[in-house]
Enzyme design. Structure first.
Site, PDB file in Angstrom:
ATOM      1  N   ASN B  69       0.857  -1.063  -0.015  1.00 62.52           N
ATOM      2  CA  ASN B  69      -0.225   0.048  -0.016  1.00 62.52           C
ATOM      3  C   ASN B  69       0.740   1.296  -0.064  1.00 62.52           C
ATOM      4  OD1 ASN B  69      -0.468   1.823   2.477  1.00 62.52           O
ATOM      5  ND2 ASN B  69       0.154  -0.114   3.310  1.00 62.52           N
ATOM      6  N   CYS B 131       8.060   8.025   8.797  1.00 57.88           N
ATOM      7  CA  CYS B 131       7.932   8.914   7.656  1.00 57.88           C
ATOM      8  C   CYS B 131       9.326   9.946   7.354  1.00 57.88           C
ATOM      9  CB  CYS B 131       6.944  10.276   8.274  1.00 57.88           C
ATOM     10  SG  CYS B 131       5.578   9.492   9.176  1.00 57.88           S
ATOM     11  N   ASN B 193       6.710  -1.795  10.909  1.00 61.37           N
ATOM     12  CA  ASN B 193       5.870  -1.278   9.966  1.00 61.37           C
ATOM     13  C   ASN B 193       6.184  -1.931   8.544  1.00 61.37           C
ATOM     14  OD1 ASN B 193       4.397   0.583   8.606  1.00 61.37           O
ATOM     15  ND2 ASN B 193       5.316   2.286   9.790  1.00 61.37           N
ATOM     16  N   GLY B 218       1.386  -8.155   5.228  1.00 57.08           N
ATOM     17  CA  GLY B 218       0.571  -9.483   5.152  1.00 57.08           C
ATOM     18  C   GLY B 218       1.422 -10.900   5.569  1.00 57.08           C
ATOM     19  N   GLY B 245       2.015  -9.074   9.375  1.00 55.64           N
ATOM     20  CA  GLY B 245       1.665 -10.346   9.026  1.00 55.64           C
ATOM     21  C   GLY B 245       0.805 -11.329   9.828  1.00 55.64           C
ATOM     22  N   GLY B 266      -2.736  -6.333  11.192  1.00 57.00           N
ATOM     23  CA  GLY B 266      -2.966  -5.299  10.208  1.00 57.00           C
ATOM     24  C   GLY B 266      -3.574  -5.704   8.936  1.00 57.00           C
TER      25      GLY B 266
END
Lengths: 245, 303
Positions: B69, B131, B193, B218, B245, B266
Site C-alpha cells: 500500500n 515518515c 511497520n 501480510g 503479517g 494489520g
C-alpha cells in the site's frame, strides 16, 4: 455489509472474455443497484470486487471480465464451489434522485450493474432507455437481458460493426432523456459528463484494498471532499465529480 | 479457561490483540460489524498536524500472501480527528485507545501529540517514525538512531502518557534504533511497520502503484517480523508490541513467544473484516492446545 458463503450455480462465458456467474446465498445486505460484492479466492490474498448484475431471492448474479489472475481463476470454478463473499458494499444508485426519463449508459464491463438498476427503475415506474458501448461486435454482451425486461437498447461500437459507429456519446442526440446513470471506463464517464447537460449518477472504478472503507486505498477527491470509492462510492453524483487525471 | 490479559505500559488489556493503524480507521465503522469492545484496544488511523489526502491512486498492489500500500497517511488532520472522528468512536468504544501519530518534522510530532494529550480516552501514543524528515534530506526518522531519539525526546516533553515508538524494518540495525528510543524516554517499541516493496505490471510495463513503491504487509512478512521482534525484545527493557503479517491466534502466540507483550493485526483486517474478533475468539482454544494458562507468562519465553 455481510460476510457469507455462496454456492456457484452457474458459471459460463458470454463472450471470449466476459463470464456470467450465478451463486446462491444470503443476499439480504444487497440493498441497491450499483453495489458490489468482494469475493475471496483460494491462493489470492486480496478479494476481487465485482458489481452486482442481478439479485433475486437469494440468487446473486455477476458478470465479470477476465483481466488478471483472479478473474482467470474464477472461470475455472465449477458449479457447487463455495465462495466467501462480502455483500452489500458501496452506496449504489439513488433511485429517488433519478428523473422521469432516465437513460442508462454502460461501457464494456460497466454494463452489468445497469441491468439490476433497470429492473429497480422499472419497479419504481421510471422505465429507462439503454445505451451500451463496445469496441467491436465480438465484445458485445448483455443486450438481450435488457430487451427481455422491455427496455429499448442502442448499441454503439467503435469500429461501427454493429449499431451506431463511435462512442456512447454519439448515441445521445437521438434519445429523449432527462437523467443519466452510467458505469464504464473513466474516459467514457468523462466524455459523457461533457457531452450532456443532464444530471446524473456516475459509477467509478479504482483499485481497492479492502472494499469496505478501512484502508483508504481507493480514495478520490470530489467537490464535497475526499471520498472512498468503495464505501462513499462507487456512485458519485455528477455535481460532485472532480476530474483530476 | 486461560487468562488472556496483559499489561501494556501500565494499562491492562483484556487481551493482547490490537488492530494496527491504517487498517481500522477510527474504529466506529467496524462497530457496525461487531462489538469492538472485544478488542484489547486499537491503534487509530495515523494522524498528522495538517489534513492529508495522501498519494495518488492506484495505491494498492497485491502480492503472494500479502499486499503493498501507498496510501500516504490520508487523514483529516489532528483538529478534525479530535472534533469529528474521536467523538464518534467514544460512542461505541469504552476502552483506552492507542493514538497513532506521524510527522514530517520533530515539531510536527510534538504539536500533534500535545493536541491529543488532553483527550482522556487516549491511553497510549504510538509514534510512527517511518515518515521522511523534510528537514533532514527526506530520510526517514526511523532509519537513524539519533533522529528517532530526537522525535522520542520531543514527544516525551509534551505528554505523560505512555509513548510507544513504531519502528521501520527498512534499516540495517533495528536494535540500535530501539535502544536509542528507550534511552530517549520511550515506554515501549512497536514493530514492524511495512517493508518497502514494489510491483510492476507486465502489460503496461509500469509500476502498479502510482507512487512506484509502497509498504509490503501480510502473512508473507510474518517471519521477518518475528525475527525483528525477537531481536528488539531481547535488547530493550521496555514492552514490545509485535506486528507484521499476524493473521491467526497461533501467530499471536508466536509473536508473544518472540517477546511481544501485545500484538497488532494489520492487513488481515482488510481481507477479513472480522479478523481480530475471530482471532480473539480462537485464542482460548489455541492456548489450551499448547498448554498455556496465562498469556502473560509466555512473553519472551524464547531465549
Amino acid at each position: 455489509m455481510k460476510q457469507s458463503i455462496f454456492t456457484i450455480k452457474e458459471n459460463r462465458p458470454l463472450t471470449d472474455l466476459v463470464w456470467l456467474m450465478r451463486m446462491a446465498g444470503d443476499t439480504s445486505e444487497i440493498t441497491a443497484a450499483g453495489q458490489f460484492v468482494n469475493i475471496q479466492l483460494d491462493g489470492l490474498y486480496l478479494r476481487r470486487p465485482i458489481s452486482v448484475f442481478d439479485c433475486e431471492d437469494g440468487m446473486l448474479s455477476i458478470i465479470y471480465k477476465v483481466v488478471g489472475k483472479g478473474t482467470e481463476k474464477m472461470t475455472t470454478l465449477p458449479v457447487g464451489t463455495e465462495l466467501d463473499v462480502l455483500t452489500g458494499l458501496g452506496n449504489g444508485y439513488d433511485l429517488e434522485k433519478v428523473g422521469k426519463k432516465p437513460l442508462l449508459v454502460g461501457g464494456g464491463v460497466g454494463v452489468p450493474p445497469l441491468y439490476y438498476l433497470a429492473k429497480k427503475l422499472i419497479a419504481a415506474e421510471k422505465k429507462p432507455e439503454i445505451v451500451v458501448g463496445f469496441n467491436t461486435a465480438d465484445e458485445i454482451f448483455g443486450v438481450e437481458f435488457f430487451e427481455e425486461i422491455g427496455c429499448k437498447v442502442t448499441v454503439t461500437t467503435v469500429d461501427g460493426s454493429v449499431g451506431v459507429k463511435g462512442f456512447v456519446t454519439n448515441a445521445l442526440e437521438a434519445i429523449d432523456y432527462d437523467y443519466i446513470c452510467t458505469c464504464g471506463p473513466e474516459p467514457m464517464l468523462k466524455a459523457l459528463y461533457r457531452a450532456t447537460e443532464a444530471k446524473g449518477q456516475y459509477s467509478f472504478e479504482e483499485r481497492m484494498g479492502c472494499g469496505f472503507g478501512a484502508c483508504m486505498g481507493c480514495s478520490c477527491k470530489t467537490v464535497t471532499g475526499y471520498k472512498r470509492i468503495c464505501k462513499d462510492g462507487p456512485i458519485l453524483e455528477k455535481e460532485e465529480i472532480l476530474w483530476e487525471k | 479457561m486461560g487468562k488472556m490479559n496483559v499489561n501494556l505500559c501500565g494499562i491492562e488489556l483484556d487481551n493482547p490483540v490490537i488492530p494496527a493503524s491504517g487498517t481500522f480507521g477510527f474504529g466506529y465503522e467496524f462497530d457496525e460489524l461487531y462489538d469492538i469492545n472485544v478488542l484489547g484496544t486499537f491503534s487509530f488511523k495515523g494522524t498528522t498536524k495538517d489534513p492529508r489526502f495522501g498519494n495518488p491512486t492506484p495505491r494498492i498492489a497485491e502480492c503472494t500472501e500479502g499486499m503493498i500500500n501507498a496510501v500516504g497517511l490520508q487523514n483529516p488532520g489532528v483538529e478534525k480527528v479530535i472534533s469529528e472522528e474521536l467523538p464518534k468512536l467514544y460512542k461505541v468504544f469504552n476502552k483506552k485507545v492507542m493514538a497513532n501519530v506521524s510527522g514530517f518534522s520533530v515539531e510536527d510530532y510534538a504539536y500533534t501529540v500535545e493536541k491529543l494529550d488532553s483527550v482522556d480516552e487516549i491511553g497510549w501514543f504510538e509514534v510512527n517514525v517511518s515518515c521522511p524528515n523534510v528537514h533532514g534530506g527526506g530520510m526517514s526518522f526511523g532509519t537513524q538512531p539519533e533522529a528517532a531519539a530526537e522525535v522520542t525526546r520531543a514527544v516525551r516533553k509534551v505528554t505523560k502518557k505512555p509513548i510507544i515508538i513504531k519502528l521501520s524494518p527498512n534499516v540495517t540495525d533495528i536494535v540500535s534504533i530501539a535502544k536509542a528510543c528507550e534511552e530517549a524516554g520511550a515506554d515501549g517499541i512497536s514493530l514492524i511497520n511495512t517493508l518497502l516493496g514494489m510491483r510492476i505490471d507486465l502489460r503496461t510495463k509500469r509500476p502498479v502503484i502510482a507512487n512506484k513503491m509502497g509498504g509490503f504487509s501480510g502473512p508473507a512478512i510474518f517471519p521477518v517480523a518475528v525475527r525483528m521482534v525477537y531481536q528488539v525484545a531481547h535488547a530493550v527493557n521496555i514492552p514490545v508490541v509485535g506486528m507484521g503479517g499476524v493473521s491467526s491466534a497461533e501467530n499471536v502466540i508466536e509473536m508473544m513467544l518472540a517477546g511481544a507483550t501485545a500484538v497488532e493485526v494489520g492487513a488481515a483486517n482488510l481481507v477479513n473484516p472480522y479478523a481480530c474478533r475471530d482471532i480473539i475468539a480462537d485464542l482460548p482454544r489455541v492456548m489450551a492446545k499448547y498448554g498455556i494458562e496465562n498469556l502473560s507468562d509466555i512473553i519472551g519465553a524464547v531465549k
